[in-house]
Design a protein around this motif. Sequence first.
Motif, short mmCIF file in Angstrom:
data_model
loop_
_atom_site.label_atom_id
_atom_site.label_comp_id
_atom_site.label_asym_id
_atom_site.label_seq_id
_atom_site.Cartn_x
_atom_site.Cartn_y
_atom_site.Cartn_z
N LYS A 181 0.85 -1.19 0.00
CA LYS A 181 0.00 0.00 0.00
C LYS A 181 0.88 1.23 0.00
O LYS A 181 1.90 1.27 0.69
N ASN A 193 0.52 5.39 0.54
CA ASN A 193 -0.28 6.57 0.88
C ASN A 193 0.58 7.79 0.65
O ASN A 193 1.75 7.69 0.29
N THR A 245 2.88 7.34 3.99
CA THR A 245 3.40 6.05 4.43
C THR A 245 3.38 5.02 3.30
O THR A 245 2.62 5.16 2.34
N VAL A 246 4.21 4.00 3.49
CA VAL A 246 4.26 2.86 2.57
C VAL A 246 4.18 1.60 3.44
O VAL A 246 4.90 1.49 4.43
N VAL A 247 3.31 0.67 3.08
CA VAL A 247 3.18 -0.60 3.79
C VAL A 247 3.90 -1.66 2.97
O VAL A 247 3.63 -1.82 1.77
N LYS A 299 4.83 -7.54 8.10
CA LYS A 299 4.25 -6.36 7.46
C LYS A 299 4.55 -5.14 8.33
O LYS A 299 4.27 -5.14 9.53
N GLU A 300 5.16 -4.13 7.73
CA GLU A 300 5.49 -2.90 8.46
C GLU A 300 5.13 -1.68 7.64
O GLU A 300 5.08 -1.73 6.40
N THR A 301 4.90 -0.59 8.33
CA THR A 301 4.58 0.69 7.71
C THR A 301 5.74 1.64 7.93
O THR A 301 6.24 1.76 9.05
#
Length: 195
Positions: free
Chosen positions: A119, A121, A124-126, A145-147
Motif C-alpha cells: 500500500k 499513501n 506512508t508505505v506498507v 508487514k510494516e509501515t
Amino acid sequence: MGVEEEFKHFIVLHPYLRTLSKITGLQKFSYRVVESYWLGNDTLLKAKNKDYPVLLNFFTKQGVPEWFVDELKTEKPKKFIPTHLFQVLHVGVGRASGSVPYNLESINNCMIRWGKVEKVNKKTVVVSLNSLKKVKGVYKRTLIKETFPFVEGFVTDIEVGDTVAVHWKQIVKILNEEEIKKITYWTNEVLKTVS
C-alpha cells in the motif's frame, strides 16, 4: 566532504570494502564491491575463510576496540561471506561501536530487508518484508508487514507491487529482479553460516 571520504569514517563499512577490494582486486568504491557488501553478488565467491583475518586487520586499523577484535579472532565463522548481513549477525550489529543494543529488533532494523509494497499513501508505505526470527537458536526468514514513513524525493515512484529494500526503517531502493535474486541467495547463504 565527498561520499568516498565519508565512507572512510564508518567503523565497519570501510573495513569490509577494503577487504572485498583486496580479495577481488576491484576498487573498494566500485559498484561491484559495494553491491557485494549490501546485496551480494558473485564476487563473494572469491572470499575464503583464510580472508577473515584480513577483515579483522582492517577493523584494527579502523579503530575497532582491540578487545573486540581479539574476541572475533576466537569466533571464526563457518564460512566467511563479507556482506552486511554477515556483519549484522556474526560480528553483531552495534557491537563494534556500541551504538545500539544487539537484539532481534536491532538485527531486523539493520539488515537489508526486502519485500513487496502492499500500500502507498501520501505519507506512508506498507511493505511485507523478509525479516528474521529466532527459532531454537537459529535465525530463520519470516515475512513481517510494516509501515514506513514515505520520504518523498528519496526513492521516487514507489508503486504497489514494487519490491523495495529497507535499512533502519527507511526505504532505500526499488529492487529489480536480478537484485532480488542476489539478496535472497546471499541472505540464505549467510544464514547457513551463522545458524
